[in-house]
Design a protein around this motif. Structure first.
Motif, mmCIF file in Angstrom:
data_model
loop_
_atom_site.group_PDB
_atom_site.id
_atom_site.type_symbol
_atom_site.label_atom_id
_atom_site.label_comp_id
_atom_site.label_asym_id
_atom_site.label_seq_id
_atom_site.Cartn_x
_atom_site.Cartn_y
_atom_site.Cartn_z
ATOM 1 N N LEU A 126 29.333 9.580 7.781
ATOM 2 C CA LEU A 126 30.616 10.023 8.287
ATOM 3 C C LEU A 126 30.415 10.781 9.592
ATOM 4 O O LEU A 126 29.422 11.487 9.761
ATOM 5 C CB LEU A 126 31.306 10.964 7.285
ATOM 6 C CG LEU A 126 31.755 10.373 5.945
ATOM 7 C CD1 LEU A 126 31.926 11.474 4.928
ATOM 8 C CD2 LEU A 126 33.068 9.634 6.124
ATOM 9 N N VAL A 127 31.355 10.656 10.496
ATOM 10 C CA VAL A 127 31.361 11.488 11.694
ATOM 11 C C VAL A 127 32.803 11.660 12.131
ATOM 12 O O VAL A 127 33.581 10.702 12.134
ATOM 13 C CB VAL A 127 30.505 10.888 12.832
ATOM 14 C CG1 VAL A 127 31.039 9.538 13.269
ATOM 15 C CG2 VAL A 127 30.440 11.836 14.013
ATOM 16 N N ALA A 128 33.198 12.894 12.427
ATOM 17 C CA ALA A 128 34.566 13.185 12.830
ATOM 18 C C ALA A 128 34.577 13.614 14.293
ATOM 19 O O ALA A 128 33.681 14.322 14.748
ATOM 20 C CB ALA A 128 35.162 14.286 11.953
ATOM 21 N N ARG A 129 35.592 13.188 15.019
ATOM 22 C CA ARG A 129 35.778 13.581 16.408
ATOM 23 C C ARG A 129 37.045 14.402 16.512
ATOM 24 O O ARG A 129 38.094 14.015 15.992
ATOM 25 C CB ARG A 129 35.885 12.343 17.300
ATOM 26 C CG ARG A 129 36.070 12.690 18.783
ATOM 27 C CD ARG A 129 36.481 11.471 19.574
ATOM 28 N NE ARG A 129 36.724 11.810 20.971
ATOM 29 C CZ ARG A 129 37.413 11.036 21.809
ATOM 30 N NH1 ARG A 129 37.913 9.900 21.390
ATOM 31 N NH2 ARG A 129 37.584 11.392 23.051
ATOM 32 N N LEU B 6 38.123 9.750 12.425
ATOM 33 C CA LEU B 6 37.042 9.722 11.456
ATOM 34 C C LEU B 6 36.408 8.342 11.486
ATOM 35 O O LEU B 6 37.106 7.332 11.341
ATOM 36 C CB LEU B 6 37.564 10.025 10.047
ATOM 37 C CG LEU B 6 36.518 9.954 8.936
ATOM 38 C CD1 LEU B 6 35.533 11.093 9.061
ATOM 39 C CD2 LEU B 6 37.177 9.974 7.562
ATOM 40 N N PHE B 7 35.097 8.294 11.721
ATOM 41 C CA PHE B 7 34.351 7.040 11.652
ATOM 42 C C PHE B 7 33.445 7.101 10.428
ATOM 43 O O PHE B 7 32.836 8.144 10.145
ATOM 44 C CB PHE B 7 33.514 6.843 12.910
ATOM 45 C CG PHE B 7 34.315 6.725 14.172
ATOM 46 C CD1 PHE B 7 34.847 5.510 14.569
ATOM 47 C CD2 PHE B 7 34.538 7.829 14.965
ATOM 48 C CE1 PHE B 7 35.593 5.403 15.734
ATOM 49 C CE2 PHE B 7 35.276 7.740 16.136
ATOM 50 C CZ PHE B 7 35.811 6.528 16.519
ATOM 51 N N ALA B 8 33.336 6.008 9.718
ATOM 52 C CA ALA B 8 32.527 5.982 8.508
ATOM 53 C C ALA B 8 31.907 4.603 8.337
ATOM 54 O O ALA B 8 32.408 3.606 8.881
ATOM 55 C CB ALA B 8 33.351 6.354 7.271
ATOM 56 N N ALA B 9 30.806 4.570 7.579
ATOM 57 C CA ALA B 9 30.136 3.319 7.246
ATOM 58 C C ALA B 9 30.077 3.183 5.736
ATOM 59 O O ALA B 9 29.615 4.092 5.045
ATOM 60 C CB ALA B 9 28.724 3.290 7.835
#
Length: 544
Positions: free
Chosen positions: A211-214, A225-228
């Motif tokens: 997860l990574v949030a901008r 929110l980007f997620a894999a």
């Protein structure tokens, strides 16, 4: 006992030979014991060793998978002899122990039993004064940094058996966190109360640090929110509404449901985690450049780059044999502006990938192909996902890996900048120190701009035997003297006299986007890609 029996069974002519052999055996044993004692007690390999974790609960065999999280030491921990300023770290163990220790000495500040096996690395939320940890029993737990007391617990309502909650990341505000797990969605939690504010629908579990949030952009763009999704090999983006950032106190209130903006499946046709060889995404996304692209690593040994606006995959960059299970890191130095990502794969290959601009920031007149360079660390045969730390201020990658044959592990500092007057690959080993038999995770203590000019780095290594080890790695002079890759340090210029005051003027700037650079306010738009800035003097970096 064997020597004694042999002594009485042989005749007198041979007893002298037996006595001499006994002396030699005892002498050799004494030398071996002395060598092992010196290796175990000297500070040549490690500055300190502290046992933090107990034996893991069955069926797990490793003490932890978590990298320690750095935090300023509490003011009232009572250690007047500690150097100032002081740094501590929070460790999480598979036996359910959360502890804070001093990074300089390994001295314990506090320790608490959570009574649940902990899986992910702790996340320090300084704005709320807590460290957030996740468990293998569908729980998220926050402990107070001051004394380790439990501040709140949140439990997933997913009915699936064996729902693991993987490590948290900071959310759309400095006081929110986002968690994901196997068989569950991405959940945004208020770090002060533990109440869920919103949930992002995922079709599959979000495993690992994926997860990574901008944060919200100055041009009005919402938090993203980007997620894999690890098993289904899907990367997605969700735009988070204001409700996700609002402080919440009612833990019983239903969180707002958020749909994804785009979803991209990167698995080859007919191939997934169910096939052999399996296709997985274990390395979480990293935001590239100015947020125009997102990169992830997969176990196919490649870095995959996506357009952040559309989700289209624009690059697939092979970086050597071995799957990528650790998060990537964007190089944020001015020379790269986030357009280079660094990483390491499970076989001990450190790589550097330069990514061209994507979308509205696309390169004009230049190469659209990414440039990848990598080098294998000699002797390192296995690197766990958390056995990696970065110091992008000097282009360093720290790797804690198991040596060949599984006989011990080392911490290796790898530079990603070229040696002076060298055309060789910029990826080169600059320091190496033994750490412990099986290093599982790594945190750099003094990485960052403040330490860019120092001649060493300190790291805390978490080992699978339950100990934490402090190591100091010396760095070569050419690494700490140069401020940028491929650039020698420039002498400080003579300060220029202050310019005379000028009246307010208009500076017209043509950009590749309709959004102004961060910090440039106020502005107006008179064309789709024109920004007009009013300032008392021209702003640095803007070409009228």
């Amino acid at each position: 006992v064997t020597v004694s029996v042999l002594y009485w069974r042989v005749g007198p002519p041979l007893r002298h030979e037996v006595e001499m052999a006994t002396i030699h055996v005892r002498g050799l044993a004494l030398v071996i014991i002395l060598c092992l004692s010196i290796r175990a007690t000297t500070g040549a390999d490690a500055g300190w060793t502290a046992r933090v974790c107990g034996k893991p609960r069955p069926p797990f065999k490793e003490s932890h998978f978590a990298a320690p999280a750095l935090v300023p030491c509490p003011a009232a921990d009572g250690d007047a002899s500690a150097p100032a300023p002081t740094k501590c770290f929070v460790a999480a163990c598979m036996d359910g122990t959360v502890a804070m220790l001093r990074a300089e000495t390994g001295k314990q500040v506090w320790s608490r039993a959570i009574n649940s096996p902990l899986r992910g690395s702790p996340l320090v939320v300084a704005g709320s004064g807590v460290a957030v940890v996740t468990t293998l029993l569908s729980e998220v737990v926050a402990v107070r940094l001051a004394d380790g007391a439990v501040a709140w617990r949140w439990k997933s309502d997913t009915p699936a058996k064996g729902t693991w909650v993987f490590e948290p990341v900071l959310g759309p505000t400095p006081t929110t966190v986002v968690v994901g797990g196997r068989d569950m969605n991405a959940i945004v939690l208020d770090a002060g109360s533990g109440a869920a504010t919103c949930t992002v629908q995922a079709t599959d579990g979000i495993w690992g640090p994926a997860l990574v949030a901008r944060l919200a952009g100055g041009d009005g763009t919402p938090p993203m929110l980007f997620a894999a999704q690890t098993a289904s090999c899907v990367v997605f983006r969700a735009d988070l509404p204001a409700a996700c950032s609002t402080a919440a106190t009612d833990s019983a209130a239903a969180p707002e449901r958020v749909s994804t903006r785009w979803r991209t499946d990167i698995a080859p046709p007919g191939l997934s985690y169910k096939h052999k060889p399996a296709f997985w995404i274990f390395g979480g996304p990293v935001i590239v450049g100015d947020g125009n692209a997102v990169a992830v690593g997969a176990n196919d040994g490649a870095v995959h780059v996506f357009n952040a606006d559309t989700g289209a995959r624009v690059h697939k960059v092979p970086v050597g044999a071995g799957g990528i299970s650790a998060n990537l890191m964007a190089d944020t130095r001015p020379a790269f502006r986030g357009l280079r990502v660094l990483g390491v794969n499970e076989k001990g290959t450190v790589f550097s990938v330069s990514v061209p601009r994507v979308g509205t920031w696309a390169t004009r007149g230049g190469s659209d192909a990414p440039v990848a360079e990598w080098a294998r660390i000699s002797g390192v045969t296995s690197v766990k996902a958390k056995g990696v730390a970065f110091d992008v201020t000097v282009g360093l990658v720290f790797v804690a890996g198991v040596a060949a044959g599984g006989r011990g592990g080392s911490v290796v500092a790898v530079s990603t900048q070229r040696a002076p007057a060298s055309d060789a690959s910029p990826v080169r080993v600059v320091a190496e120190l033994p750490a412990c038999e099986a290093p599982a995770a790594l945190t750099c203590v003094d990485c960052g701009a403040a330490a860019a000019s120092t001649a060493s780095r300190h790291a805390v290594v978490a080992c699978n035997d339950g100990t934490h080890v402090g190591v100091t790695l010396p760095l070569p002079g050419d690494l700490v003297e140069r401020s940028e890759v491929g650039q020698a340090p420039q002498p400080s210029p003579t300060p220029a006299p202050p310019p005379p005051p000028v009246q307010s003027q208009e500076v017209r700037v043509v950009l590749d986007t309709d959004a102004p650079p961060p910090g440039v306010e106020p502005h107006t738009r008179d064309a789709p890609n024109h920004v007009v800035v009013r300032a008392d003097e021209p702003q640095a970096g803007l070409d009228p």
